[in-house]
Design a protein around this motif. Structure first.
Motif, PDB file in Angstrom:
ATOM      1  N   ASP A  45     -54.027 -26.362 -13.644  1.00 51.83           N
ATOM      2  CA  ASP A  45     -55.460 -27.132 -13.926  1.00 51.83           C
ATOM      3  C   ASP A  45     -56.341 -26.625 -13.452  1.00 51.83           C
ATOM      4  O   ASP A  45     -57.460 -26.333 -13.296  1.00 51.83           O
ATOM      5  CB  ASP A  45     -55.692 -28.439 -15.227  1.00 51.83           C
ATOM      6  CG  ASP A  45     -54.843 -27.842 -16.082  1.00 51.83           C
ATOM      7  OD1 ASP A  45     -54.814 -26.940 -16.653  1.00 51.83           O
ATOM      8  OD2 ASP A  45     -54.701 -29.553 -16.670  1.00 51.83           O
ATOM      9  N   PHE A  46     -56.851 -27.258 -11.696  1.00 50.64           N
ATOM     10  CA  PHE A  46     -57.153 -27.034 -10.995  1.00 50.64           C
ATOM     11  C   PHE A  46     -57.519 -26.009 -10.176  1.00 50.64           C
ATOM     12  O   PHE A  46     -58.673 -25.314 -10.047  1.00 50.64           O
ATOM     13  CB  PHE A  46     -57.255 -28.347 -10.099  1.00 50.64           C
ATOM     14  CG  PHE A  46     -58.113 -28.764  -8.879  1.00 50.64           C
ATOM     15  CD1 PHE A  46     -59.568 -29.485  -8.887  1.00 50.64           C
ATOM     16  CD2 PHE A  46     -58.345 -27.392  -7.766  1.00 50.64           C
ATOM     17  CE1 PHE A  46     -59.992 -29.642  -8.289  1.00 50.64           C
ATOM     18  CE2 PHE A  46     -59.063 -27.634  -6.901  1.00 50.64           C
ATOM     19  CZ  PHE A  46     -59.961 -28.857  -6.763  1.00 50.64           C
ATOM     20  N   VAL A  47     -56.431 -25.096 -10.295  1.00 51.38           N
ATOM     21  CA  VAL A  47     -55.939 -24.126 -10.017  1.00 51.38           C
ATOM     22  C   VAL A  47     -56.506 -23.272 -11.045  1.00 51.38           C
ATOM     23  O   VAL A  47     -58.353 -22.252 -10.104  1.00 51.38           O
ATOM     24  CB  VAL A  47     -55.180 -23.199  -9.484  1.00 51.38           C
ATOM     25  CG1 VAL A  47     -54.683 -21.790  -9.318  1.00 51.38           C
ATOM     26  CG2 VAL A  47     -54.073 -23.685  -8.541  1.00 51.38           C
ATOM     27  N   LYS A  48     -56.833 -23.388 -11.971  1.00 51.00           N
ATOM     28  CA  LYS A  48     -57.832 -22.292 -12.782  1.00 51.00           C
ATOM     29  C   LYS A  48     -59.014 -22.754 -12.494  1.00 51.00           C
ATOM     30  O   LYS A  48     -60.364 -21.412 -13.000  1.00 51.00           O
ATOM     31  CB  LYS A  48     -57.513 -22.526 -14.338  1.00 51.00           C
ATOM     32  CG  LYS A  48     -56.435 -21.743 -14.213  1.00 51.00           C
ATOM     33  CD  LYS A  48     -55.514 -22.228 -15.907  1.00 51.00           C
ATOM     34  CE  LYS A  48     -54.412 -22.254 -16.839  1.00 51.00           C
ATOM     35  NZ  LYS A  48     -54.057 -21.794 -17.355  1.00 51.00           N
ATOM     36  N   MET A  49     -59.442 -24.036 -13.037  1.00 55.06           N
ATOM     37  CA  MET A  49     -61.429 -24.160 -12.492  1.00 55.06           C
ATOM     38  C   MET A  49     -61.534 -23.639 -11.473  1.00 55.06           C
ATOM     39  O   MET A  49     -62.875 -23.360 -10.949  1.00 55.06           O
ATOM     40  CB  MET A  49     -60.582 -26.096 -12.240  1.00 55.06           C
ATOM     41  CG  MET A  49     -62.406 -26.371 -12.548  1.00 55.06           C
ATOM     42  SD  MET A  49     -63.574 -26.835 -11.079  1.00 55.06           S
ATOM     43  CE  MET A  49     -61.788 -27.641  -9.841  1.00 55.06           C
ATOM     44  N   GLN A  52     -61.469 -20.162 -11.698  1.00 55.54           N
ATOM     45  CA  GLN A  52     -63.398 -19.689 -11.774  1.00 55.54           C
ATOM     46  C   GLN A  52     -64.523 -20.121 -11.620  1.00 55.54           C
ATOM     47  O   GLN A  52     -65.527 -19.349 -11.883  1.00 55.54           O
ATOM     48  CB  GLN A  52     -63.392 -20.496 -13.278  1.00 55.54           C
ATOM     49  CG  GLN A  52     -64.592 -20.387 -14.712  1.00 55.54           C
ATOM     50  CD  GLN A  52     -64.120 -20.841 -15.913  1.00 55.54           C
ATOM     51  OE1 GLN A  52     -63.411 -21.787 -16.289  1.00 55.54           O
ATOM     52  NE2 GLN A  52     -64.974 -20.025 -16.810  1.00 55.54           N
ATOM     53  N   LYS A  53     -64.513 -20.936 -11.007  1.00 55.99           N
ATOM     54  CA  LYS A  53     -66.274 -22.017 -10.188  1.00 55.99           C
ATOM     55  C   LYS A  53     -66.572 -21.110  -8.932  1.00 55.99           C
ATOM     56  O   LYS A  53     -67.252 -20.568  -8.770  1.00 55.99           O
ATOM     57  CB  LYS A  53     -65.070 -22.939  -9.407  1.00 55.99           C
ATOM     58  CG  LYS A  53     -66.708 -23.272  -8.145  1.00 55.99           C
ATOM     59  CD  LYS A  53     -66.449 -24.285  -8.245  1.00 55.99           C
ATOM     60  CE  LYS A  53     -67.338 -24.931  -6.713  1.00 55.99           C
ATOM     61  NZ  LYS A  53     -66.960 -26.511  -6.356  1.00 55.99           N
ATOM     62  N   TYR A  54     -65.490 -19.778  -8.455  1.00 55.27           N
ATOM     63  CA  TYR A  54     -65.877 -18.956  -7.210  1.00 55.27           C
ATOM     64  C   TYR A  54     -65.225 -17.294  -7.574  1.00 55.27           C
ATOM     65  O   TYR A  54     -65.315 -16.366  -6.564  1.00 55.27           O
ATOM     66  CB  TYR A  54     -64.836 -19.867  -6.101  1.00 55.27           C
ATOM     67  CG  TYR A  54     -64.858 -20.816  -4.983  1.00 55.27           C
ATOM     68  CD1 TYR A  54     -66.254 -20.817  -5.310  1.00 55.27           C
ATOM     69  CD2 TYR A  54     -64.155 -21.512  -6.013  1.00 55.27           C
ATOM     70  CE1 TYR A  54     -66.086 -22.285  -4.479  1.00 55.27           C
ATOM     71  CE2 TYR A  54     -64.861 -22.749  -5.066  1.00 55.27           C
ATOM     72  CZ  TYR A  54     -65.949 -23.173  -4.385  1.00 55.27           C
ATOM     73  OH  TYR A  54     -66.367 -24.449  -4.605  1.00 55.27           O
ATOM     74  N   GLY A  55     -64.510 -17.089  -8.985  1.00 50.52           N
ATOM     75  CA  GLY A  55     -64.545 -15.817  -9.059  1.00 50.52           C
ATOM     76  C   GLY A  55     -63.568 -15.410  -8.682  1.00 50.52           C
ATOM     77  O   GLY A  55     -63.357 -14.272  -8.283  1.00 50.52           O
ATOM     78  N   THR A  56     -62.234 -16.098  -8.323  1.00 47.01           N
ATOM     79  CA  THR A  56     -61.666 -15.602  -7.521  1.00 47.01           C
ATOM     80  C   THR A  56     -60.362 -15.759  -8.747  1.00 47.01           C
ATOM     81  O   THR A  56     -60.323 -15.909  -9.891  1.00 47.01           O
ATOM     82  CB  THR A  56     -60.987 -16.474  -6.386  1.00 47.01           C
ATOM     83  OG1 THR A  56     -60.660 -17.311  -6.556  1.00 47.01           O
ATOM     84  CG2 THR A  56     -60.824 -16.349  -5.353  1.00 47.01           C
ATOM     85  N   SER A  57     -59.051 -14.840  -8.515  1.00 53.78           N
ATOM     86  CA  SER A  57     -57.765 -14.882  -8.925  1.00 53.78           C
ATOM     87  C   SER A  57     -56.699 -15.801  -8.882  1.00 53.78           C
ATOM     88  O   SER A  57     -56.258 -16.278  -7.500  1.00 53.78           O
ATOM     89  CB  SER A  57     -57.108 -13.456  -9.380  1.00 53.78           C
ATOM     90  OG  SER A  57     -58.469 -13.135  -9.971  1.00 53.78           O
ATOM     91  N   TYR A  58     -55.445 -15.604  -8.795  1.00 54.20           N
ATOM     92  CA  TYR A  58     -54.563 -16.522  -9.078  1.00 54.20           C
ATOM     93  C   TYR A  58     -52.919 -15.723  -8.758  1.00 54.20           C
ATOM     94  O   TYR A  58     -53.120 -15.384 -10.246  1.00 54.20           O
ATOM     95  CB  TYR A  58     -53.908 -17.761  -8.833  1.00 54.20           C
ATOM     96  CG  TYR A  58     -54.120 -18.313 -10.491  1.00 54.20           C
ATOM     97  CD1 TYR A  58     -52.773 -18.302 -10.883  1.00 54.20           C
ATOM     98  CD2 TYR A  58     -54.776 -17.980 -11.210  1.00 54.20           C
ATOM     99  CE1 TYR A  58     -52.209 -19.239 -11.501  1.00 54.20           C
ATOM    100  CE2 TYR A  58     -54.619 -18.826 -12.296  1.00 54.20           C
ATOM    101  CZ  TYR A  58     -53.594 -19.020 -12.797  1.00 54.20           C
ATOM    102  OH  TYR A  58     -53.125 -19.220 -14.602  1.00 54.20           O
TER     103      TYR A  58
END
Length: 146
Positions: A45-49, A52-58
């Motif tokens: 959940d934190f990774v997704k947030m 989204q906040k920085y416009g990155t992907s994981y």
């Protein structure tokens, strides 16, 4: 000094790496290694947030890529999140993984080929050649050559 719990510490790493990847300072960054994919799950959940906040992907890596850049014990057999901005950077990472597998299969993960692999991987992580050389020299726990 106040004690920081491991979850909060790792969330700070996740946030920081996403910020620098999102800002273009690094092409790719790894979250803290965890013993398994399941152990990484508590951060999803934190990774997704953060992404989204920085416009990155994981990308969730189930078996860390071990190289001469870092002590093998730090990553061998571990899982971790990879943060990236461009799909081509993730694709290059996957190609680097495949390159190492091919070198090992050909019993050629040594000498100049191993060095070239290490530098390619280090550059993807946005290290300078001087940084890569220093990291390799300081790493006292490398995989055996094949």
């Amino acid at each position: 000094m106040r004690k920081i719990d491991l979850y909060s510490f790792n969330c700070g790493i996740i946030d920081c790496f996403n910020e620098i990847v999102g800002a273009g300072v690094k092409r790719l960054a790894f979250g803290a290694p965890a013993p398994s994919v399941e152990a990484c799950g508590i951060y999803l959940d934190f990774v997704k947030m953060a992404c989204q906040k920085y416009g990155t992907s994981y990308y969730l890596e189930s078996d860390s890529l071990v190289s001469d850049l870092f002590p093998k014990e730090k990553n061998a057999g571990c899982a971790h999140y990879i943060f990236y901005h461009s799909d081509r950077d993730l694709q290059e990472y996957l190609e680097i993984r495949a390159q190492k597998a091919a070198l090992i299969a050909a019993h050629a993960y040594r000498g100049d080929a191993r060095r070239a692999f290490t530098y390619r991987f280090g550059r993807l992580l946005s290290y300078t050649d001087e940084d890569i050389a220093r990291k390799v020299e300081q790493n006292t726990s490398k995989e055996p050559e094949s």
